[in-house]
Design an enzyme around this catalytic site. Structure first.
Site, short mmCIF file in Angstrom:
data_model
loop_
_atom_site.label_atom_id
_atom_site.label_comp_id
_atom_site.label_asym_id
_atom_site.label_seq_id
_atom_site.Cartn_x
_atom_site.Cartn_y
_atom_site.Cartn_z
N LYS A 1 -4.14 -9.00 0.92
CA LYS A 1 -4.22 -8.35 -0.39
C LYS A 1 -2.80 -8.01 -0.84
O LYS A 1 -2.04 -7.35 -0.12
CB LYS A 1 -5.05 -7.09 -0.26
CG LYS A 1 -5.84 -6.73 -1.48
CD LYS A 1 -6.79 -5.61 -1.12
CE LYS A 1 -7.48 -5.06 -2.32
NZ LYS A 1 -8.17 -3.82 -2.01
C1 E4P Z 1 -10.72 -2.66 -3.76
O1 E4P Z 1 -10.25 -3.74 -3.56
C2 E4P Z 1 -10.01 -1.60 -4.49
O2 E4P Z 1 -8.88 -1.22 -3.78
C3 E4P Z 1 -10.95 -0.45 -4.73
O3 E4P Z 1 -12.16 -0.96 -5.24
C4 E4P Z 1 -10.37 0.62 -5.62
O4 E4P Z 1 -11.37 1.56 -5.90
P1 E4P Z 1 -11.06 3.02 -6.51
O5 E4P Z 1 -10.56 2.83 -7.90
O6 E4P Z 1 -12.38 3.71 -6.46
O7 E4P Z 1 -10.02 3.63 -5.62
#
Ligand code: E4P
Length: 218
Positions: free
Chosen positions: A83
């Site tokens: 990522k």
């Molecule tokens: C996933 O890849 C993201 O990091 C995550 O869904 C972010 O979610 P949040 O906005 O609830 O922190």
């Protein structure tokens, strides 16, 4: 439509797998910090548990640093997806890792042009954060619609991974639009099963049968 769980909690992952609803996992530094455990070993542990893609995020922000961490994440297991945050250095990393056969998930996407850049760089997944857009008064799902339109128009292979999901309605909209993947917090996955008429219906079925005084066998 594939469901990823947005968690590093091993109990939640085990339950989601048991329910047969988990096709993969996404983590981010905040999610792993919540577990109070070391970074790389946590990603490895999850990757060993889950028979599907597991996103582990780089912590560096410069090209060399992100590339080095991306390679180390990818070396943990075959199902680790690296990522990488959106930006020139991040997308350069995506291009390099792609040339090495490593899949990348481009994170922190908040606009359709950003998603277009990620697709051009060769991202396997783009993660638009719908909940965070809603949080500041925007319409997160509108972004998903725009990205899907652009990707379909040019036949990009990048998959739309709806992220920052806050409630079942996000899931419903994502499914109606045909998003390939959504990453869901465990609490939202639980809510997907629920409907008051399901509970009431079951209560009535059982009460009616129990009023006969008969058992399951007779
Ligand atoms: C996933 O890849 C993201 O990091 C995550 O869904 C972010 O979610 P949040 O906005 O609830 O922190």
């Amino acid at each position: 439509m594939r469901f990823f769980l947005d968690t590093a909690d091993l109990d939640e992952i085990a339950t989601g797998l048991e329910w047969g609803m988990v096709d993969g996992i996404t983590t981010n530094p905040s999610i792993i910090a919540k577990q109070g455990k070391p970074y790389l070993p946590t990603v490895r542990e999850i990757a060993e548990l889950v028979p599907g893609p597991v996103s582990g995020e780089v912590l560096a922000t410069d090209y060399e640093g992100m590339l080095d961490q991306g390679r180390r994440l990818a070396d943990l297991a075959d199902n680790v997806v690296v990522k990488v945050p959106l930006g020139p250095a991040g997308l350069r990393v995506v291009r390099t890792l792609r040339g090495e056969g490593t899949l990348c998930n481009v994170t922190l996407c908040f606009s359709a042009p950003q998603a277009l850049l990620a697709a051009k760089a060769g991202a396997a997944y783009i993660s638009p954060f719908v909940g965070r857009i809603d949080d500041i008064g925007g319409v997160g799902m509108q972004l998903i619609e725009e990205i899907l339109t652009i990707y379909r128009q040019y036949d990009f292979a990048t998959e739309v991974l709806v992220a920052s999901v806050r409630h079942p309605e996000h899931l419903l909209q994502a499914a109606l639009m045909g998003a390939e993947v959504a990453t869901i917090p465990f609490g939202v996955l639980e809510k997907l099963y629920k409907h008051p008429l399901t509970d009431l219906g079951l209560e009535r079925f059982l009460a009616d049968w129990n009023s006969t005084g008969r058992s399951f066998e007779d």
